[in-house]
Scaffold this active site. Sequence first.
Site, PDB file in Angstrom:
ATOM      1  N   LYS A 105       0.707  -0.981  -0.046  1.00 61.49           N
ATOM      2  CA  LYS A 105       0.067   0.009  -0.084  1.00 61.49           C
ATOM      3  C   LYS A 105       0.702   1.421   0.001  1.00 61.49           C
ATOM      4  CE  LYS A 105      -4.351   0.965   0.244  1.00 61.49           C
ATOM      5  NZ  LYS A 105      -5.523   0.110   0.033  1.00 61.49           N
TER       6      LYS A 105
HETATM    7  P1  NAD Z   1     -12.955   7.847  -2.886  1.00 65.58           P
HETATM    8  O1  NAD Z   1     -11.925   8.756  -2.831  1.00 65.58           O
HETATM    9  O2  NAD Z   1     -13.494   7.759  -4.367  1.00 65.58           O
HETATM   10  O3  NAD Z   1     -14.258   8.202  -1.985  1.00 65.58           O
HETATM   11  C1  NAD Z   1     -14.024   8.391  -0.682  1.00 65.58           C
HETATM   12  C2  NAD Z   1     -15.466   8.778  -0.705  1.00 65.58           C
HETATM   13  O4  NAD Z   1     -15.369   9.017   1.228  1.00 65.58           O
HETATM   14  C3  NAD Z   1     -15.911  10.169  -0.718  1.00 65.58           C
HETATM   15  O5  NAD Z   1     -17.366   9.949  -0.986  1.00 65.58           O
HETATM   16  C4  NAD Z   1     -15.674  11.026   0.393  1.00 65.58           C
HETATM   17  O6  NAD Z   1     -16.482  12.244   0.620  1.00 65.58           O
HETATM   18  C5  NAD Z   1     -16.112  10.158   1.658  1.00 65.58           C
HETATM   19  N1  NAD Z   1     -15.555  10.407   3.050  1.00 65.58           N
HETATM   20  C6  NAD Z   1     -14.293  10.808   3.365  1.00 65.58           C
HETATM   21  N2  NAD Z   1     -14.098  11.257   4.471  1.00 65.58           N
HETATM   22  C7  NAD Z   1     -15.427  10.942   5.174  1.00 65.58           C
HETATM   23  C8  NAD Z   1     -16.029  11.080   6.308  1.00 65.58           C
HETATM   24  N3  NAD Z   1     -15.196  11.254   7.492  1.00 65.58           N
HETATM   25  N4  NAD Z   1     -17.515  10.859   6.660  1.00 65.58           N
HETATM   26  C9  NAD Z   1     -18.079  10.231   5.342  1.00 65.58           C
HETATM   27  N5  NAD Z   1     -17.526  10.102   4.184  1.00 65.58           N
HETATM   28  C10 NAD Z   1     -16.267  10.358   4.010  1.00 65.58           C
HETATM   29  O7  NAD Z   1     -12.330   6.403  -2.429  1.00 65.58           O
HETATM   30  P2  NAD Z   1     -12.932   4.719  -2.853  1.00 65.58           P
HETATM   31  O8  NAD Z   1     -11.813   4.337  -3.749  1.00 65.58           O
HETATM   32  O9  NAD Z   1     -14.514   5.069  -2.970  1.00 65.58           O
HETATM   33  O10 NAD Z   1     -12.489   4.225  -1.452  1.00 65.58           O
HETATM   34  C11 NAD Z   1     -13.231   4.042  -0.234  1.00 65.58           C
HETATM   35  C12 NAD Z   1     -12.903   2.935   0.606  1.00 65.58           C
HETATM   36  O11 NAD Z   1     -13.059   1.912  -0.030  1.00 65.58           O
HETATM   37  C13 NAD Z   1     -11.435   3.286   1.269  1.00 65.58           C
HETATM   38  O12 NAD Z   1     -11.484   2.761   2.439  1.00 65.58           O
HETATM   39  C14 NAD Z   1     -10.790   2.388   0.461  1.00 65.58           C
HETATM   40  O13 NAD Z   1      -9.391   1.902   0.848  1.00 65.58           O
HETATM   41  C15 NAD Z   1     -11.495   1.320   0.084  1.00 65.58           C
HETATM   42  N6  NAD Z   1     -11.410   0.447  -1.062  1.00 65.58           N
HETATM   43  C16 NAD Z   1     -11.410   1.059  -2.186  1.00 65.58           C
HETATM   44  C17 NAD Z   1     -11.085   0.223  -3.456  1.00 65.58           C
HETATM   45  C18 NAD Z   1     -11.072   0.792  -4.715  1.00 65.58           C
HETATM   46  O14 NAD Z   1     -10.818  -0.170  -5.844  1.00 65.58           O
HETATM   47  N7  NAD Z   1     -11.186   1.920  -5.057  1.00 65.58           N
HETATM   48  C19 NAD Z   1     -11.057  -1.061  -3.399  1.00 65.58           C
HETATM   49  C20 NAD Z   1     -11.160  -1.811  -2.209  1.00 65.58           C
HETATM   50  C21 NAD Z   1     -11.222  -1.127  -0.824  1.00 65.58           C
END
Ligand code: NAD
Length: 427
Positions: A105
């Site tokens: 990561k």
């Molecule tokens: P992203 O940046 O596209 O979206 C993140 C979202 O979380 C946004 O809507 C943001 O406004 C919201 N957010 C941030 N802080 C917040 C808070 N304090 N309260 C409420 N909402 C809040 O990111 P993503 O890719 O959607 O990732 C989200 C989660 O999923 C992370 O934990 C990431 O590690 C995990 N994840 C992502 C992927 C991927 O392929 N993108 C895969 C597996 C897991």
Amino acid sequence: MNSTNPWQRALLQLKTAAKQLKLDPLRLAQLSNPDRVIEVSLPIKLDNGEIKVFQGYRVQHNNIRGPYKGGLRYHQNVNMDEVKALAYWMTIKNAVIDVPFGGGKGGITVDPKTLSEKELEGLTKLFTQKISDIIGPDKDIPAPDVNTNPKIMGWIVDEYSQIVGVDSPAVVTGKPLDKGGSEGRAEAAGLGGVFCLLAALKKLGINPQGMTVAIQGFGNVGSFLAKFLQKEGFSIVALADSKGGIYIPDGIKDLDEVERCKKQTGLLAGCYCIGSVCDLKNKKKLDGKNISSESVLELPVDIVVPAALENVITYKNAPKIKAGIILEMANGPTTMEADKILNRRKILVIPDVLANSGGVVVSFFEWYQNLHDKAWSKDKVFSKLKEKMEKATDLVFSTADKYKNSLREAAYLVALERIVNKSYEKA
Ligand code: NAD
């Protein structure tokens, strides 16, 4: 132990599973310490001439089962312990879902919303230069995570290819299609979560039609999850992001409209009314209301989905959660104390290392297509994703049954057994 320190939590989870499996102490020591941690300084000149220095990180946790693999996060709170934990969870996740990768990561401590596109590109390319020795298609393959996206992955491919002197699309996944990305990668984590949830409900003998869902996080993962769940007949009643959210008990019907409105206004609050964008406060008759980012987790719904950041379910709000099922789409959303409370309250937690593994599954497909010069259709990607998610969900459920464990503990047992045996399936 500081329960909100994700790395300490990861170590404790590992110790617990290792004890149950009677894991060899050398293996335990290997997994309790990342193979390599790297911290780099990233000085850049901003558009206004000011010089600013950012910190970047890459943690390579373990490559017993294959090259290191895991996302890059751009966020103001990124720090080494967070990246170490996220890298460790990738080792576990890649083993649970059975892709031939180890765990890694990375991230930069930056709020990307404060930078121009030119500044962000410069920062990303400098970071790529500084980690170029340790990444590569058969060494370590980054991908998108919070606040990173296909465009950023494209910049990494360009910079890395220039450094090594050959076109190297397989150095990252989650690229744009015209740079070697895969069909279906954008949807993968959200859709994978839906396949996992459906498989879990089938095991439990629950009909998903009309089940109500509240989602925290409306980014890549949360938005696709919401849309695919709705297609399957779930009712999405609440959405929240970092700036607040909306709650409509009768269901948020037009998710595309919400997305469009969020893009226009930057806010979810006030982003819904049937057929158009309008302010909820002026539409009392819809019986909807604006809610805070935190309160979305405590609504009276069937399923709650944290899909934003870690440590959002703690000992403080775990007793107030009303949902019967928590689908962990974010990485590490539940602290250990909260986990105990939820277990005691018989709330079913579908753990992150299983629920959100669809992203890395399609990352694996993308990497495989790059290396074999193939371009699979979206249908093929989705059907292979479904197969993987269902198989892993079944195995985690049967392991939980066998050992009388929680699904999280069972997922760790599945992963550790595979890591110890170094086994994996071919694509
Ligand atoms: P992203 O940046 O596209 O979206 C993140 C979202 O979380 C946004 O809507 C943001 O406004 C919201 N957010 C941030 N802080 C917040 C808070 N304090 N309260 C409420 N909402 C809040 O990111 P993503 O890719 O959607 O990732 C989200 C989660 O999923 C992370 O934990 C990431 O590690 C995990 N994840 C992502 C992927 C991927 O392929 N993108 C895969 C597996 C897991």
